[in-house]
Motif scaffolding. Sequence first.
Motif, PDB file in Angstrom:
ATOM      1  N   ILE A  77       0.842  -1.204   0.000  1.00  0.00           N
ATOM      2  CA  ILE A  77       0.000   0.000   0.000  1.00  0.00           C
ATOM      3  C   ILE A  77       0.876   1.253   0.000  1.00  0.00           C
ATOM      4  O   ILE A  77       0.650   2.176  -0.788  1.00  0.00           O
ATOM      5  N   CYS A  78       1.879   1.287   0.884  1.00  0.00           N
ATOM      6  CA  CYS A  78       2.790   2.445   0.951  1.00  0.00           C
ATOM      7  C   CYS A  78       3.531   2.634  -0.374  1.00  0.00           C
ATOM      8  O   CYS A  78       3.657   3.759  -0.871  1.00  0.00           O
ATOM      9  N   GLN A  81       1.245   3.988  -3.069  1.00  0.00           N
ATOM     10  CA  GLN A  81       0.924   5.394  -2.814  1.00  0.00           C
ATOM     11  C   GLN A  81       2.102   6.281  -3.211  1.00  0.00           C
ATOM     12  O   GLN A  81       1.913   7.306  -3.869  1.00  0.00           O
ATOM     13  N   LEU A  86      -1.923   4.983  -6.089  1.00  0.00           N
ATOM     14  CA  LEU A  86      -3.021   5.103  -5.126  1.00  0.00           C
ATOM     15  C   LEU A  86      -3.049   6.527  -4.594  1.00  0.00           C
ATOM     16  O   LEU A  86      -1.998   7.099  -4.306  1.00  0.00           O
ATOM     17  N   ALA A  91      -5.416   4.797  -0.226  1.00  0.00           N
ATOM     18  CA  ALA A  91      -4.465   4.137   0.663  1.00  0.00           C
ATOM     19  C   ALA A  91      -5.048   4.016   2.070  1.00  0.00           C
ATOM     20  O   ALA A  91      -4.947   2.953   2.702  1.00  0.00           O
ATOM     21  N   GLU A  95      -5.805   0.624   4.110  1.00  0.00           N
ATOM     22  CA  GLU A  95      -5.182   0.414   5.419  1.00  0.00           C
ATOM     23  C   GLU A  95      -6.225   0.113   6.488  1.00  0.00           C
ATOM     24  O   GLU A  95      -6.012  -0.762   7.342  1.00  0.00           O
TER      25      GLU A  95
END
Length: 122
Positions: A77-78, A81, A86, A91, A95
């Motif tokens: 995810i990080c 992004q 994203l 994001a 999360e």
Amino acid sequence: MFPHLYCELEETSENEVSIDAVRTNPEEAEEVPEIEDVCEEEFLKPAKVVDKLRDFSPSALDFIRRCDTDEQAQEIICYLQKKGELTQEQAKELECKLKREGVRGFGPKKEENYYFHEGGFY
């Protein structure tokens, strides 16, 4: 070049091919068989192969479903992004779902060769 080829072919039965019929008329052998409800043009067209993965681009969920742990999913995810794939809202949404449901909350794990199986290559 192959001095023992004849003997090898005669000794093994693996290489045998049975012939069940014989056509004596070569023109008959070249004719297209008649198939009911199919016109000749359709019969001669190559079969359409459905390529489910053509132009496929994996989403964040596809990457997350490859993860084994929540920590790996958080890294994905990080990374997405930072890469700009994203938005901050997307994001945060991912999360929150990750904290709430865990990595399997996004679906079952996509194992090795998943896309080969989906594409019909396996």
